[in-house]
Design an enzyme around this catalytic site. Structure first.
Site, PDB file in Angstrom:
ATOM      1  CE1 TYR A 143      -3.409  -2.722   0.783  1.00 56.91           C
ATOM      2  CE2 TYR A 143      -4.602  -0.667   1.076  1.00 56.91           C
ATOM      3  CZ  TYR A 143      -4.609  -2.030   0.871  1.00 56.91           C
ATOM      4  OH  TYR A 143      -5.797  -2.679   0.760  1.00 56.91           O
ATOM      5  CE  LYS A 190       1.509 -18.095  -2.060  1.00 59.71           C
ATOM      6  NZ  LYS A 190       0.535 -19.201  -2.084  1.00 59.71           N
ATOM      7  CG  ASP A 223      -2.374 -20.612  -0.703  1.00 57.81           C
ATOM      8  OD1 ASP A 223      -1.813 -20.527   0.414  1.00 57.81           O
ATOM      9  OD2 ASP A 223      -1.928 -21.334  -1.622  1.00 57.81           O
ATOM     10  CG  ASP A 247      -8.098  -4.696   1.667  1.00 57.17           C
ATOM     11  OD1 ASP A 247      -9.048  -4.194   2.281  1.00 57.17           O
ATOM     12  OD2 ASP A 247      -8.013  -4.699   0.419  1.00 57.17           O
ATOM     13  CG  ASP A 251     -13.668  -6.852   2.349  1.00 51.05           C
ATOM     14  OD1 ASP A 251     -13.417  -6.088   3.300  1.00 51.05           O
ATOM     15  OD2 ASP A 251     -14.115  -6.455   1.256  1.00 51.05           O
TER      16      ASP A 251
HETATM   17  C1  IPM Z   1     -10.288  -1.059   3.907  1.00 56.83           C
HETATM   18  C2  IPM Z   1     -10.528  -0.523   2.534  1.00 56.83           C
HETATM   19  C3  IPM Z   1      -9.329   0.328   2.129  1.00 56.83           C
HETATM   20  C4  IPM Z   1      -8.104  -0.567   2.172  1.00 56.83           C
HETATM   21  C5  IPM Z   1      -9.476   1.002   0.758  1.00 56.83           C
HETATM   22  C6  IPM Z   1     -10.725   1.846   0.676  1.00 56.83           C
HETATM   23  C7  IPM Z   1      -8.253   1.802   0.395  1.00 56.83           C
HETATM   24  O1  IPM Z   1     -10.759  -1.546   1.637  1.00 56.83           O
HETATM   25  O2  IPM Z   1     -10.150  -0.252   4.851  1.00 56.83           O
HETATM   26  O3  IPM Z   1     -10.255  -2.281   4.064  1.00 56.83           O
HETATM   27  O4  IPM Z   1      -7.822  -1.275   1.197  1.00 56.83           O
HETATM   28  O5  IPM Z   1      -7.415  -0.557   3.181  1.00 56.83           O
HETATM   29 MG    MG Z   2     -10.874  -3.452   2.547  1.00 60.06          MG
END
Ligand code: IPM
Ligand code: MG
Length: 352
Positions: A143, A190, A223, A247, A251
């Site tokens: 990032y 990884k 993975d 990240d 999710d």
């Molecule tokens: C998160 C979001 C951010 C990230 C994006 C919006 C840049 O997906 O906070 O998880 O990737 O960190």
């Molecule tokens: Mg995210």
């Protein structure tokens, strides 16, 4: 106690969900006799529309001067055509994380008992236990490495740098968190491919042996980790991982709880200062309709009380009120109900 909180609602559903969290904070402050100064500032596309910058100096300065930051969400289709560095995600969110030194991202994911049917996983898997904490490194890795496009436009490069010091400090956060939970850290990398992951694994192992031998530690390739999360989520207590893997895995973790609208987060510095936000985005498709679920933001406000302001009892109080609200069948649309965003905030306040 007295505290100053920078409130940055942002875009899309941000203002609606933050308004409910602010009401809840005020109610808790009244109940416990605290004085919270809740000053609002523009961030994201809302700030861009106002002054052509998604992170105005005044907003950054206000965040620095505050005891904590409460953020809604940033971004939306209107801003997708801005050049990369000016986009709300990069300019507002990533710059805030870097400038404020918020290296430790805590993302707890659990199934709330009244919502256990909302998980897409089989009931037998959910019943085995799904209550984990993703500890994501937030200011390093790909990032924040250099991003380059060749002059001819035909090739590109993203660097993924990590230093031992960066790995050590996030590993300590994960081990400390595990001591307060079920005592297990799973470090995800990884290391079969990436040099940064080999450094990650060596460093985590060294810190573990030196200072946290009482905590159980295992390592997984990312993975396999992604697979185990849906196959046997009860394996996980604390997941320790680098920025991009965190990240993606957070999710995934949010979805298996059944409701991305329920997951809060804290982004912390070592002195306790932090930025708190729901893990979901600005949801422009439902913005302005009063149908969003404010609970992730309300739970983020609870994390703020606990981690930045030292108000653990107050945080517990909010979380327990949320639990009772759900137990009473008060559900927003994402949870299968018809309750409005503002009604949900009110329902939590009534139970405080
Ligand atoms: C998160 C979001 C951010 C990230 C994006 C919006 C840049 O997906 O906070 O998880 O990737 O960190
Ligand atoms: Mg995210």
């Amino acid at each position: 106690m007295k505290a100053r909180i920078a409130v940055t609602p942002g875009d899309g559903i941000g203002p609606e969900i933050v308004a409910e969290a602010v009401k809840v904070l005020k109610a808790v402050a009244d109940k416990f006799g605290h004085e919270l100064a809740l000053d609002h500032h523009l961030v994201g596309g809302a700030a861009y529309d106002d002054c052509g910058d998604c992170l105005p100096d005044a907003t950054l300065a206000a965040c620095r001067a505050a005891d904590a930051v409460l953020l809604g969400a940033v971004g939306g289709p209107k801003y997708d055509r801005l050049p990369g560095p000016q986009r709300p995600e990069k300019r507002a969110l990533l710059t805030l994380r870097k400038e404020l030194g918020l290296f430790a991202n805590l993302r707890p994911a659990k199934v709330w008992a009244p919502l256990k049917d909302a998980s897409p996983l089989k009931p037998s898997i959910v019943e085995a236990g799904l209550d984990l904490l993703v500890v994501r490194e937030l200011t390093g890795g790909v990032y924040f490495g250099r991003h380059e496009r060749a002059e001819d436009g035909l090739s590109a490069l993203d660097y993924m740098p990590y230093s031992t010091a960066e790995i050590e400090r996030i590993a300590r956060v994960a081990f400390e968190a595990a001591r307060k939970r079920r005592g297990r850290v799973t470090s995800i990398d990884k290391a079969n491919v990436l040099e940064t992951s080999r450094l990650w694994r060596e460093t985590v192992t060294r810190i573990h042996e030196a200072d946290y031998a009482d905590v159980e530690l295992d390592h997984m390739y990312v993975d396999n980790g992604a697979m185990q999360l849906v196959r046997a989520p009860q394996h996980f207590d604390v997941i320790l991982t680098e920025n991009m893997f965190g990240d993606i895995l957070s999710d995934e973790a949010s979805q298996i709880t059944g409701s991305i609208g329920m997951l809060p987060s804290a982004s912390l510095r070592s002195d306790g200062f932090g930025l708190y936000e729901p893990i979901h985005g600005s949801a422009p498709d439902i913005a302005g309709q009063d149908v969003a679920n404010p609970l992730a933001t309300i739970l983020s406000a609870a994390m703020m009380l606990r981690h930045s302001l030292g108000l653990a009892a107050e945080a517990d109080d909010i979380e327990s009120a949320v639990g009772r609200t759900l137990a009473d069948g008060v559900f927003t649309r994402d949870l299968g109900g018809t309750v409005k965003c503002s009604e949900m905030g009110q329902a939590v306040i009534e139970r405080l």
